[in-house]
Scaffold this active site. Structure first.
Site, PDB file in Angstrom:
ATOM      1  N   LYS C 116      50.699 -29.023  11.189  1.00  0.00           N
ATOM      2  CA  LYS C 116      50.161 -30.181  11.916  1.00  0.00           C
ATOM      3  C   LYS C 116      48.676 -30.023  12.201  1.00  0.00           C
ATOM      4  O   LYS C 116      47.939 -31.000  12.261  1.00  0.00           O
ATOM      5  CB  LYS C 116      50.951 -30.396  13.200  1.00  0.00           C
ATOM      6  CG  LYS C 116      52.468 -30.549  12.981  1.00  0.00           C
ATOM      7  CD  LYS C 116      52.830 -31.644  11.973  1.00  0.00           C
ATOM      8  CE  LYS C 116      54.337 -31.705  11.732  1.00  0.00           C
ATOM      9  NZ  LYS C 116      54.701 -32.632  10.652  1.00  0.00           N
ATOM     10  N   LYS C 159      53.251 -28.469  20.739  1.00  0.00           N
ATOM     11  CA  LYS C 159      54.090 -28.960  19.638  1.00  0.00           C
ATOM     12  C   LYS C 159      54.210 -27.916  18.534  1.00  0.00           C
ATOM     13  O   LYS C 159      53.300 -27.127  18.309  1.00  0.00           O
ATOM     14  CB  LYS C 159      53.495 -30.265  19.072  1.00  0.00           C
ATOM     15  CG  LYS C 159      53.354 -31.345  20.123  1.00  0.00           C
ATOM     16  CD  LYS C 159      52.616 -32.575  19.589  1.00  0.00           C
ATOM     17  CE  LYS C 159      53.547 -33.495  18.809  1.00  0.00           C
ATOM     18  NZ  LYS C 159      52.832 -34.743  18.423  1.00  0.00           N
ATOM     19  N   GLU C 201      48.028 -30.755  22.038  1.00  0.00           N
ATOM     20  CA  GLU C 201      47.580 -32.117  21.845  1.00  0.00           C
ATOM     21  C   GLU C 201      47.472 -32.767  23.211  1.00  0.00           C
ATOM     22  O   GLU C 201      48.354 -32.558  24.067  1.00  0.00           O
ATOM     23  CB  GLU C 201      48.609 -32.851  20.990  1.00  0.00           C
ATOM     24  CG  GLU C 201      48.088 -34.011  20.186  1.00  0.00           C
ATOM     25  CD  GLU C 201      49.182 -34.532  19.260  1.00  0.00           C
ATOM     26  OE1 GLU C 201      49.072 -34.348  18.036  1.00  0.00           O
ATOM     27  OE2 GLU C 201      50.159 -35.094  19.790  1.00  0.00           O
ATOM     28  N   LYS C 202      46.427 -33.565  23.419  1.00  0.00           N
ATOM     29  CA  LYS C 202      46.283 -34.254  24.699  1.00  0.00           C
ATOM     30  C   LYS C 202      47.456 -35.216  24.849  1.00  0.00           C
ATOM     31  O   LYS C 202      47.924 -35.823  23.888  1.00  0.00           O
ATOM     32  CB  LYS C 202      44.956 -35.021  24.745  1.00  0.00           C
ATOM     33  CG  LYS C 202      44.749 -35.801  26.020  1.00  0.00           C
ATOM     34  CD  LYS C 202      43.271 -35.822  26.435  1.00  0.00           C
ATOM     35  CE  LYS C 202      43.120 -36.385  27.846  1.00  0.00           C
ATOM     36  NZ  LYS C 202      43.980 -35.624  28.805  1.00  0.00           N
ATOM     37  N   ARG C 293      59.001 -37.175   4.358  1.00  0.00           N
ATOM     38  CA  ARG C 293      60.420 -37.247   3.960  1.00  0.00           C
ATOM     39  C   ARG C 293      60.961 -38.621   4.327  1.00  0.00           C
ATOM     40  O   ARG C 293      60.277 -39.406   4.964  1.00  0.00           O
ATOM     41  CB  ARG C 293      61.207 -36.202   4.734  1.00  0.00           C
ATOM     42  CG  ARG C 293      60.901 -36.313   6.230  1.00  0.00           C
ATOM     43  CD  ARG C 293      61.913 -35.648   7.092  1.00  0.00           C
ATOM     44  NE  ARG C 293      61.438 -35.529   8.472  1.00  0.00           N
ATOM     45  CZ  ARG C 293      61.657 -36.415   9.427  1.00  0.00           C
ATOM     46  NH1 ARG C 293      62.296 -37.535   9.138  1.00  0.00           N
ATOM     47  NH2 ARG C 293      61.211 -36.236  10.661  1.00  0.00           N
ATOM     48  N   VAL C 296      65.058 -40.906   9.550  1.00  0.00           N
ATOM     49  CA  VAL C 296      66.366 -41.335  10.070  1.00  0.00           C
ATOM     50  C   VAL C 296      66.425 -42.857  10.171  1.00  0.00           C
ATOM     51  O   VAL C 296      67.386 -43.493   9.743  1.00  0.00           O
ATOM     52  CB  VAL C 296      66.622 -40.724  11.462  1.00  0.00           C
ATOM     53  CG1 VAL C 296      67.898 -41.288  12.078  1.00  0.00           C
ATOM     54  CG2 VAL C 296      66.703 -39.206  11.381  1.00  0.00           C
TER      55      VAL C 296
END
Lengths: 502, 165, 502, 165
Positions: C116, C159, C201-202, C293, C296
């Site tokens: 990421k 994360k 990450e903020k 990918r 869902v």
């Protein structure tokens, strides 16, 4: 404006109507016979009341009692579904006299179209072509029928004037077999509609059965929702329908659509209805009859037009204008419906009854299942054998067919025999795939039990399965293997068993 | 253990050993046979190929519904096979044929009478059920030896209607 | 061109992919762990092979074994579905090295977006706005993380760099709680992805989670299939998604769509993927991450665009051009997906396991159910708790909501607890109905167990049910009533019983 | 027969007679109670209104899932009621609380220790199952009287993890 609807029906169509009502925020009242206490429509409705014993005449045909229940429950309208009381003008009349809304056409229109003889005369006067046959009133005596039979010529069809769905219909090839056929046709008509009148119609060969869905509001608007191909029939029972018809091109569609609307307007038609046409190989078409009710196969039209026909029926009955004008109606993709009946295709399609022990319905993209049954429910001999409608949509007819095939392969129903194998064979037959068939196709050209190399290959597989089942039964009987509770439902080989223990 | 499975006139020799494999017509195949959710439905992996069949057994015949096709299979072990062959017993049903009601319904017509000769496929009884007139046909040629019901009778499932010899 | 595909997954998505293959006439190979022998994907595939014991690391994460099986079975391609190996570039690499087609993006693109940190740098360089946070490479030490934490400012998010689906994600309000949270985030990430790296990450407040579906072919065409609203989350798990987003207007849709395509092109993207954005209340949007990918929630996009995304994935993998250009893509109606999880909403949403004793799925117009389970199947603790996806389409958002409500009411699942009651409450909440919610809505503003007069009314009904069940049990125990087999499953009062005998 | 059904602090007096009707809080109602397909699901027609509920019983409590809502109902007949009142027994569970694993999984953390006081809602155990970290919370205030597992342990469903007094 009514806010509670009584559904005067059972099975999948009762469930379908309940769904439409719920999505419109309308309360629903179900009715049921003794054997339907646990039926899906009873479980899903807001209210449910017992009608009486299983036989239709003591329950779902008891119009008087149904109206009584509707009033007692405070329902403002009654939706008849199809079959039972749906095309009985006296019932529609009685509903209105009781101060309730009948979600369907006016009694006068039902009567005019209900007597097939009168119907033929009426639409003919309006300029709609009809199949040659007996004219005018429908209650002809056996003598009258035999008299006109020769004029019409053979082969011909004996049809119930109160009919629909092919019930009480017989084919006659010659005069001498007429008496017997008339007798059995009257008997079946009497049983199905409480009316034994029949009429005669010339039998068109190589013809297709193509119908047009129409809907009209109380503001003078009548539109059609294009065509449905219904030629795949067995003993005049529709088995598979598709929308649109692979045989109909745009000009023919428009012509048939316009005349269908004209036929409906000829009887001042209101709400949803269907005009059935016979179309010969030269694309000439003839009015057959009008079904003054919601049709079993209405979902395929819903899937290609995007119109929710049942919701539209309710809106129209509430006095609303149609949501769409004729110009708004465009066809998107292709839809096919397979009627899944509790019938044994390996035994002359005899009805099959019993408790459903397992039901796994197909799903996924483009698949819709309308049903009134579930695992644990019991199919009785009292009502028709339709237990489920499998509808598949595709961008093209090809995709719809391939999707229907995989959906049929996924469908698992245990406890009764079904005609799923028939549909699987049908969808694999080249003539169906290219769209070359007429109303005689299933009975005359389609071989259900044919032999191919796939058959050869599967025989040995079936032999292995049968042997393993027998072997297992023997082992269990002989109690050679003591099995844990889990294992009785899951027989394992020693080898596999060991592998699992790792 | 050796079995002989017969479909119509084709016979297959199937040898089951307990090591997760069988020998069918000389072919050695790995097999995983699994009954699903306590139902008479079996998921079978045969050399990895996945088959699913629903199975019901009537007398000596195992009915296998596989990929939309129905197979009637007779399975015997060697002992039964030898027994039958020595006694020249036939697989096909012999002697009297009994027509039982396949479902509850009402007898609406009986187009035949006692003593009448019938051919395979002739209508014997017309039974109304699920609002349909169902024609019960003769499974083979023969002579009507008895009629147990009359038009108008309501009959239960499996009730004997008529016999053929 | 491959004609047999191995599906390296289980559950509903394996079934979904098998369906697409069947409809394209492609053979399918399933793989399964010991506990999945009777799973639907094994039953429906043409072939199925055992991978190993239940734990993912011994079965569905065994890439080496999966490739082995694919080659032995003669499969020409592997579809990874989502989760498991779907976003592992080393697996995609190995598949290609084995001479097989990986139905998904190029390994390089998976790697670029998979880390990421790298992803953020790459798309930022391409001119796509990103959320403030740690820059560059993703394998930061705890010390590094603590160091930059203050620069970014609190609250912030920890994360997983290999992450996705909110697994291994933690919120930190202050520096002192960082160490513990980093620890648990790493632990969960390790368990879920076999990689414990995390980044910071903020945390944007009042933000919505809105994503864009993109798909690219090997001929240089990249298009987007518009937006999905995914703000309805609990503990960073999506629970309900809709397409389109009620918050996105046409100009914003186009802007987001274009930048999504640009982000994909920045890593030379191939096949289907999703760009996740955070959108603040002023309609500013920031790149969050790309899921390389199938998603869902892909079905809701299929229902509003008419594009079968999985089939398109396979076509693209076969080297075909996309069937649609950007101009062809128009949105028709509204679609909502509810994730039906085996979780107990009345007990802190704890997973619920056991054998499903009864499953009655909703159906009818506009309803789609994607599932991998059936009555008799056992839910084990080894895999995620998603047992079914309920998708409803409507002409308008209002119709879609009403249809979803009736579908949820119809859904019957026995044997495990499900979160269906949560969805029923959610779809009845005014804020959801008017589309006013952000990613904090469920956790902060939505009351699951609130009291209303309906509650009052139903309490006495529940009391009656409980009393009748207790009474019945007592009666049976005391054997006061001898019951026939039928009656044990169908308890009747004398009065009702007599009525039925008439 | 008379029963008292209690939900939270609301009590209902329900009198069942065998004539297809009941009296609930003085209201006379016709009732048809039907269990569906041998499942713990009941279809109830109460004065014609159709309800469906799935029911499970745990000790003294009947759990009723009705229209997407869960109701915990305690049902007693008059005898039990009187008994309880005389013995001043309370409905709520008293004394030691035992935290059992709601599903199989792995213990990843135990944020409390023996002797520690906890408040209702505090995390007692973090259990990983279905790839999620699940927080098992205290149902009431109390003191940790025993911890039976350690981080890393794999536990079975219903295995005792911890006790509160």
């Amino acid at each position: 404006m009514f806010t509670k609807v009584l559904i005067a029906n059972r099975g999948e169509i009762a469930v379908r109507i309940i769904r439409a009502c719920r999505e419109l925020g309308i309360e629903t009242v179900a009715i049921y016979s003794d054997v339907d206490r646990a039926a899906l429509h009873v479980r899903q409705a807001n209210e449910a009341y017992l009608l009486g014993p299983a036989p239709s005449r003591d329950s779902y045909l008891r119009g008087d009692k149904i109206i009584e229940i509707a009033k007692a429950a405070g329902a403002g309208a009654i939706h008849p579904g199809y079959g039972f009381l749906a095309e009985r003008d006296d019932f529609a009349e009685a509903v209105q006299d009781a101060g309730l809304v009948f979600i369907g056409p006016r009694p006068s229109a039902i009567a005019a179209m209900g007597d097939k003889g009168v119907a033929r005369a009426t639409v003919a006067a309006a300029g709609v072509p009809i199949v040659p046959g007996t004219e005018g009133i429908g209650d002809l005596s056996d003598e009258d029928l035999l008299a006109v039979a020769n004029e019409i010529g053979f082969p011909l069809l004996i049809k119930a004037t109160a009919g629909g769905g092919g019930k009480g219909m017989r084919e006659a090839a010659s005069l001498d077999e007429m008496p017997g056929l008339i007798k059995s046709a009257r008997r079946e008509a009497e049983a199905a509609f409480g009316n034994g009148n029949v009429y005669l119609e010339k039998l068109l060969l190589d013809a297709r059965h193509i119908e047009i869905q129409v809907i009209a509001d109380s503001h003078g608007n009548t539109i059609h929702l294009a065509d449905r191909e219904c030629s795949i029939q067995r003993r005049h029972q529709k088995l598979l329908e598709e929308a649109p018809s692979p045989f109909v091109d745009e000009p023919l569609r428009q012509k048939m659509g316009e005349l269908a609307c004209r036929a409906a307007e000829a009887v001042d038609y209101l709400n949803a209805g269907t005009i059935e046409f016979l179309v010969d190989k030269d694309r000439n078409f003839y009015f057959l009859e009008m079904n003054t009710r919601l049709q079993v196969e209405h979902p395929i039209t819903e899937m290609v037009t995007g119109v929710d026909i049942v919701k539209e029926q309710i809106r129209v009955a509430r006095g609303r204008k149609l949501r769409n004008s004729q110009e708004d109606i465009t066809l998107n993709g292709w839809a096919i419906e397979c009627r899944i009946n509790a019938e044994d295709p390996y035994n002359n399609f005899l009805p099959s009854t019993g408790q459903l022990t397992s039901v796994i319905a197909p799903s996924g993209p483009g698949v819709r299942v309308d049903t009134g049954v579930y695992a644990g429910f019991t199919i009785t001999p009292h009502y028709d054998s339709l237990i489920s409608k499998l509808i598949c949509w595709g961008e093209t007819r090809g995709e719809a067919i391939l999707r229907m095939r995989r959906a049929l392969d996924e469908f698992r129903i245990l406890g009764v025999r079904t005609n799923i194998p028939f549909h699987q064979k049908l969808l694999a037959s080249p003539r169906f795939m290219v769209g070359q068939f007429d109303t005689r196709f299933v009975e005359e050209r389609f071989k259900f039990e044919e032999n191919d190399e796939e058959q050869e290959r599967l025989e040995i597989i079936a032999a292995v399965v049968a042997t393993l089942v027998t072997h297992r039964a023997t082992q269990e009987a002989a109690q050679i293997i003591r099995q844990s509770e889990r294992d009785t439902s899951n027989w394992k080989w020693v080898g596999r068993w060991e592998r699992m223990q790792r | 253990m050796k079995y002989i499975a017969t479909i119509d006139d084709r016979s297959f020799e199937i040898d089951i050993n307990e090591q997760g494999e069988i020998i069918a017509d000389g072919q050695r195949l790995s097999v995983d046979f699994h009954s699903v959710a306590d139902q008479p439905v079996y998921s079978m992996l045969l050399n990895g190929e996945s088959f699913e069949a629903s199975v019901s057994t009537r007398e000596m015949t195992v009915e296998v519904l596989l990929r939309g096709r129905l197979f009637l299979v007779n399975v015997e072990d060697e002992r039964q096979r030898r027994l039958r062959e020595t006694t020249h017993m036939e697989l096909e049903q012999e002697g009297e044929f009994t027509l039982a009601a396949p479902m509850p319904g009402m007898v609406v017509a009986i187009p035949v009478e006692v003593g009448q000769s019938v051919e395979k496929g002739d209508n014997l009884i017309i039974l109304e059920s699920m609002k349909m007139q169902n024609e019960l046909k003769a499974p083979r040629d023969g002579k009507v030896s008895g009629v147990r019901v009359s038009p108008g009778d309501s009959v239960d499932q499996n009730q004997v209607l008529l016999t053929l010899i």
